[in-house]
Design a protein around this motif. Structure first.
Motif, PDB file in Angstrom:
ATOM      1  N   ILE A  10       7.982  -0.899 -15.962  1.00 36.74           N
ATOM      2  CA  ILE A  10       9.261  -0.057 -15.548  1.00 36.74           C
ATOM      3  C   ILE A  10       8.798   0.628 -14.625  1.00 36.74           C
ATOM      4  O   ILE A  10       9.547   0.532 -13.544  1.00 36.74           O
ATOM      5  N   PRO A  11       7.581   1.302 -14.238  1.00 37.89           N
ATOM      6  CA  PRO A  11       7.344   1.805 -12.860  1.00 37.89           C
ATOM      7  C   PRO A  11       7.282   0.772 -11.629  1.00 37.89           C
ATOM      8  O   PRO A  11       7.418   0.662 -10.626  1.00 37.89           O
ATOM      9  N   ALA A  12       6.813  -0.530 -12.081  1.00 37.79           N
ATOM     10  CA  ALA A  12       6.595  -1.759 -11.098  1.00 37.79           C
ATOM     11  C   ALA A  12       7.900  -2.137 -10.759  1.00 37.79           C
ATOM     12  O   ALA A  12       8.190  -2.048  -9.474  1.00 37.79           O
ATOM     13  N   ARG A  13       8.959  -1.953 -11.697  1.00 40.82           N
ATOM     14  CA  ARG A  13      10.427  -2.302 -11.202  1.00 40.82           C
ATOM     15  C   ARG A  13      10.981  -1.207 -10.459  1.00 40.82           C
ATOM     16  O   ARG A  13      11.745  -1.317  -9.324  1.00 40.82           O
ATOM     17  N   LEU A  52       8.811  11.517 -14.256  1.00 38.93           N
ATOM     18  CA  LEU A  52       8.166  12.733 -14.950  1.00 38.93           C
ATOM     19  C   LEU A  52       8.278  12.687 -16.347  1.00 38.93           C
ATOM     20  O   LEU A  52       7.387  12.583 -17.106  1.00 38.93           O
ATOM     21  N   GLU A  53       9.576  11.939 -17.061  1.00 36.13           N
ATOM     22  CA  GLU A  53       9.646  11.840 -18.495  1.00 36.13           C
ATOM     23  C   GLU A  53       8.607  10.761 -18.973  1.00 36.13           C
ATOM     24  O   GLU A  53       7.963  10.739 -19.924  1.00 36.13           O
ATOM     25  N   ILE A  54       8.828   9.627 -18.131  1.00 35.47           N
ATOM     26  CA  ILE A  54       8.276   8.359 -18.380  1.00 35.47           C
ATOM     27  C   ILE A  54       6.426   8.903 -18.288  1.00 35.47           C
ATOM     28  O   ILE A  54       5.723   8.456 -19.133  1.00 35.47           O
ATOM     29  N   VAL A  79       2.032   6.657 -12.439  1.00 30.14           N
ATOM     30  CA  VAL A  79       2.482   6.779 -13.850  1.00 30.14           C
ATOM     31  C   VAL A  79       1.084   6.562 -14.678  1.00 30.14           C
ATOM     32  O   VAL A  79       0.918   7.392 -15.468  1.00 30.14           O
ATOM     33  N   ASN A  80       0.542   5.448 -14.479  1.00 32.99           N
ATOM     34  CA  ASN A  80      -0.751   5.316 -15.347  1.00 32.99           C
ATOM     35  C   ASN A  80      -1.984   6.175 -15.188  1.00 32.99           C
ATOM     36  O   ASN A  80      -2.805   6.643 -15.935  1.00 32.99           O
TER      37      ASN A  80
END
Length: 455
Positions: free
Chosen positions: A364-367, A248-250, A384-385
């Protein structure tokens, strides 16, 4: 197993003499040009608007609908089509998207129908939506060491592609007219589709497993907090992706960064023209300073994150986002001091805006999505994107309203506040990650895979 992998390499690849390291470089280059070609399809619309309005007798509202027809499906469909790369593989997904996107835009100017143009733009936006998740998944599978650096350099494709797309659109518009302005970009997109399908194989297609990404890998243990080591069930629910901590923060940070960036893309030339009294040529050239800064920042942030805060990405990105709000404030305060100061501030603003976004919507989301066998790297990247890209759709009405009520200084102050909000979201994420890291190190019981954190 190694013999099987090598034989599989020879069978599916004519470049059997190429080393694995050289092949990874080839994959990176093809993906870079492939993703960059998507901006050749997206950028010309802003250049040809006045000609379209004149030929088709369109109002400003109808011109705005053209923007929405392209950007809305691009944002929303990332959330739902992002998992395609997880199920079909990044090679097939990316190649199909580039092919269909190129074909749809090749037909864009063939008729003088406004509604047909809307349909083609909608199809293009939908087709291009899974391209970033597919690229992110493929890069994540091949590059484990210095992944932030790789993603930072890769993200320059967007800025370079945007600059080239604008220049190419201006040239084709003057030579061939707006109806053929998409022909050459479409040909390039289709060519990159063929190259992607023929050259970009995933490690699984090569008969190999992706590099280790768990605690036993070369990634610093400070960059990841592992969850369960015994049980690795995948998250199948779309809502389940939102339960992964820090998402959520990202996503909020990506949202604010994209609102600011697309505000600069769409409104900066008009600001320079109306408020600072530059002529059209000067305003157009100076507006590219923001994109040049974006390209530099995307590359620079990849080198900074492994070297600052013990390699932890979130504190570094939080610092850069706060600097983005400060650079915007500096631009507002010094806007009347001349072109040199303006250009410096715009380059700095572009660098500190695009730099964090390149990692927050990519590595970051991929990881996160690949940790502990979740197998949702592309899905989480798309989530995310895509959710963050909603900011690109709503920025137009919001900025227009603010400009009408409070003027251009009100717009700049709004962007300062949005960047600050993104920085605060990342600060909370960084503090939460640090706290969760400490908690996880003191726990021995089996944990749920959604408790796997990034950086």
């Amino acid at each position: 197993m190694d013999i099987l992998a090598e034989s599989h390499w020879v069978l599916i690849h004519p470049l059997q003499s190429m080393s694995k390291k050289s092949y990874r470089i080839l994959v990176f280059v093809v993906l870079w040009f492939g993703f960059g070609s998507t901006y050749l399809l997206k950028k010309p619309l802003g250049v040809i608007k006045s000609d379209i309005a004149e030929d088709l007798n369109l109002s400003k509202f109808e011109l705005g609908m053209l923007d929405t027809a392209l950007l809305l499906p691009y944002a929303v469909m990332q959330v739902f089509l992002g998992p395609l790369a997880d199920h079909q593989g990044p090679r097939k997904t990316l190649a199909s998207c580039l092919l269909l996107g190129g074909v749809s835009m090749a037909f864009f100017g063939l008729t003088n129908s406004f509604h047909f143009s809307l349909l083609m733009l909608f199809l293009c936006g939908t087709c291009l939506a899974p391209t970033w998740p597919a690229c992110s998944k493929c890069l994540a599978s091949y590059f484990d060491k210095d992944r932030d650096t790789i993603f930072g350099i890769f993200s320059t494709a967007g800025s370079v592609g945007g600059i080239c797309g604008t220049g190419l659109a201006v040239w084709t518009l003057n030579v061939y007219g707006w109806q053929l302005s998409y022909l050459l970009p479409s040909v390039i997109s289709i060519l990159m589709s063929v190259l992607t399908f023929g050259l970009v194989y995933s490690p699984e297609e090569m008969g190999r497993q992706p590099g280790p990404i768990g605690p036993s890998s070369s990634v610093d243990s400070s960059q990841v907090i592992t969850g369960s080591r015994k049980k690795k069930p995948a998250i199948k629910s779309w809502f389940g992706l939102w339960t992964i901590p820090l998402i959520l923060e990202i996503t909020l940070a990506v949202f604010t960064l994209k609102v600011v960036r697309y505000c600069m893309y769409m409104w900066l030339p008009l600001f320079l023209l109306d408020y600072l009294n530059y002529d059209k040529v000067q305003a157009g050239l100076m507006s590219t300073a923001f994109e040049v800064g974006g390209a530099l920042g995307s590359a620079l942030v990849g080198f900074l994150t492994p070297r600052l805060f013990s390699g932890r990405s979130l504190p570094t990105l939080c610092l850069l986002t706060m600097l983005s709000s400060l650079s915007l404030l500096l631009f507002a305060v010094t806007s009347q001091l001349g072109a040199t100061i303006n250009i410096i501030c715009l380059v700095l603003t572009g660098a500190t805006n695009a730099g964090p976004d390149s990692l927050l919507s990519g590595s970051i989301p991929a990881r996160l999505g690949e940790r502990n066998g979740l197998g949702a790297g592309a899905a989480l990247t798309g989530l995310v994107n895509g959710a963050g890209s909603v900011g690109t759709v709503i920025e137009g009405p919001i900025i227009g309203l603010v400009a009408h009520q409070w003027g251009w200084m009100g717009v700049l102050l709004l962007m300062v506040l949005l960047s600050s909000l993104g920085g605060l979201a990342l600060l909370r994420a960084a503090l939460s990650e640090s706290s969760l890291s400490q908690t996880s190190s003191n726990e021995e019981e089996e944990e749920d895979p959604t408790r796997s954190w990034p950086v």
